[in-house]
Design an enzyme around this catalytic site. Structure first.
Site, PDB file in Angstrom:
ATOM      1  CB  VAL A 107      -0.936   0.004   1.221  1.00 46.14           C
ATOM      2  CG1 VAL A 107      -1.679   1.335   1.322  1.00 46.14           C
ATOM      3  CG2 VAL A 107      -1.952  -1.120   1.126  1.00 46.14           C
ATOM      4  N   GLY A 108       1.955   1.185   0.765  1.00 44.64           N
ATOM      5  CA  GLY A 108       2.881   2.316   0.818  1.00 44.64           C
ATOM      6  C   GLY A 108       3.708   2.411  -0.460  1.00 44.64           C
ATOM      7  NE  ARG A 187      -8.547   1.654   1.469  1.00 38.11           N
ATOM      8  CZ  ARG A 187      -8.123   2.423   0.478  1.00 38.11           C
ATOM      9  NH1 ARG A 187      -8.985   3.139  -0.217  1.00 38.11           N
ATOM     10  NH2 ARG A 187      -6.845   2.484   0.167  1.00 38.11           N
ATOM     11  CB  SER A 240      -0.771   8.427   4.652  1.00 37.60           C
ATOM     12  OG  SER A 240      -1.988   7.853   4.278  1.00 37.60           O
ATOM     13  NE  ARG A 268       4.898   2.459   4.879  1.00 39.70           N
ATOM     14  CZ  ARG A 268       3.914   1.586   4.780  1.00 39.70           C
ATOM     15  NH1 ARG A 268       3.393   1.054   5.882  1.00 39.70           N
ATOM     16  NH2 ARG A 268       3.439   1.240   3.600  1.00 39.70           N
ATOM     17  CD  GLU A 297       9.579  -1.638   8.736  1.00 35.41           C
ATOM     18  OE1 GLU A 297       9.380  -2.218   7.638  1.00 35.41           O
ATOM     19  OE2 GLU A 297       8.669  -1.121   9.405  1.00 35.41           O
ATOM     20  CG  HIS A 316       6.061  -3.774   8.011  1.00 30.46           C
ATOM     21  ND1 HIS A 316       6.657  -2.699   7.400  1.00 30.46           N
ATOM     22  CD2 HIS A 316       4.748  -3.686   7.678  1.00 30.46           C
ATOM     23  CE1 HIS A 316       5.765  -1.993   6.730  1.00 30.46           C
ATOM     24  NE2 HIS A 316       4.579  -2.593   6.880  1.00 30.46           N
ATOM     25  CB  ILE A 317       3.541  -9.462  10.532  1.00 30.79           C
ATOM     26  CG1 ILE A 317       3.147  -9.096  11.981  1.00 30.79           C
ATOM     27  CG2 ILE A 317       4.954 -10.015  10.472  1.00 30.79           C
ATOM     28  CD1 ILE A 317       3.031 -10.293  12.900  1.00 30.79           C
TER      29      ILE A 317
END
Length: 350
Positions: A107-108, A187, A240, A268, A297, A316-317
């Site tokens: 998405v990012g 969302r 975001s 993030r 990361e 980051h799962i």
């Protein structure tokens, strides 16, 4: 049966060759397009690419070395990438003039130089929407783990710390009757809120650039930033990553929060000043933190955050659910193929 092409044409040395698999299109001896995938992808996504006369070159070993990336994007028509890779001007230049599309399985997209893509008329596809449920589930799980000290309790049981029953041992904080705050009610934030309201919370408050009509329908209350910080027992960050949100959560913000509050970030890592977060956790400005995202990361094993008992970190799962990841890969492959055939991408970044 997929035919393995001659890797020598990529001018790879022996060690590099072992890291790559190149397969021709399924139904043609001649490929119309060449795509480089920065890591192995689900079979469903492979089939979409190969059935559209794509020669697919797949890097098999991660993390992908920058040198290998630069060597093997030469002459490609499409790039299948993830958040792991920095697709900057150097990479785009290395791809050459044939590059038509970059599909990121995420998405990012802050890892892609969009300005350079616009200059070169390179389309960029991404995968919004499909990971909303998986991300919301992870956010709730991370919040519960942090607030109820679940992973800490599991470790205690395994280490033999579990002895006689003690009244206040391993006590955490429950959601019932609490105020849950969400910073960034898009969302994913909305999906998190809808799940948490079933925990008999007192109220769910949120802060966006402006109030959300959808949030109002569900009874969620828009508040200013200071009210969000001061009144939240649990604060979930789902915004975001932008220039405006970079290191947004710092000492100034943590000082306004309750000492008993719990901070959860699924956005993030860049939206948090991690040095300030460490200090806030050590000094008792906030009670605990649950992080699915960090900077960088992966986070180095000797990082101070890993040393804190009141900081719970997952790698980051958020979208790491089988069906979700397959859908993301399928969307990415479809975005790439659609660009080749001059069809609208399923999801395109303008």
């Amino acid at each position: 049966m997929f035919l393995v092409s001659n890797l020598s044409k990529f001018n790879l040395n022996k060690s590099v060759s072992k890291r790559l698999i190149s397969t021709r299109a399924m139904f043609s001896s001649k490929s119309d397009f060449k795509v480089f995938a920065t890591q192995p992808i689900p079979t469903e996504a492979e089939l979409i690419l190969k059935s559209n006369n794509v020669e697919l070159i797949i890097n098999q070993k991660t993390p992908l070395d920058r040198r290998i990336l630069l060597e093997n994007v030469k002459g490609i028509d499409g790039l299948f990438c993830t958040l792991n890779e920095k697709i900057d001007n150097q990479v785009i230049e290395a791809c050459g003039p044939n590059l038509k599309v970059i599909g990121t399985c995420s998405v990012g997209y802050d890892h892609i130089n969009l300005d350079e893509c616009r200059k070169r008329n390179i389309q960029v596809g991404y995968t919004p929407g499909v990971l909303t449920d998986a991300s919301a589930e992870l956010a709730v799980g991370l919040l519960l783990n942090t607030s109820r000290r679940i992973s800490e309790a599991i470790a205690a049981a395994k280490s033999g710390e579990w002895a006689d029953w003690k009244i206040m041992w391993m006590c955490g904080r429950g959601l019932a009757g609490s105020n849950v705050g969400i910073f960034g009610l898009g969302r994913i934030g909305l999906a998190v809120a809808n799940r948490l309201k079933n925990f008999q919370v007192n109220k769910i408050i949120y802060h966006n650039r402006k109030p959300s009509e959808e949030a109002s329908k569900h009874g969620f209350e828009y508040v200013d930033l200071d009210t969000l910080l001061k009144n939240s027992d649990f604060l979930i960050v789902a915004c975001s990553a932008t220039k405006e949100t970079e290191k947004f959560f710092n000492t100034e913000k943590f000082k306004k929060m309750k000492p008993s509050s719990i901070f959860v970030n699924i956005s993030r890592g860049s939206v948090v000043n991690q040095k300030d977060l460490c200090s806030a956790l050590k000094d008792g400005l906030i009670a605990a933190a649950g992080l699915d995202v960090t900077t960088p990361e992966p986070l180095p094993l000797d990082h101070e955050l890993f040393k804190l008992k009141n900081c719970y970190i997952t790698p980051h799962i958020c979208s790491a659910e089988v069906n979700t990841r397959v859908k993301m890969a399928v969307i990415t492959a479809t975005n790439i193929v659609n660009a080749f055939h001059k069809k609208p991408l399923l999801h395109q970044i303008d």
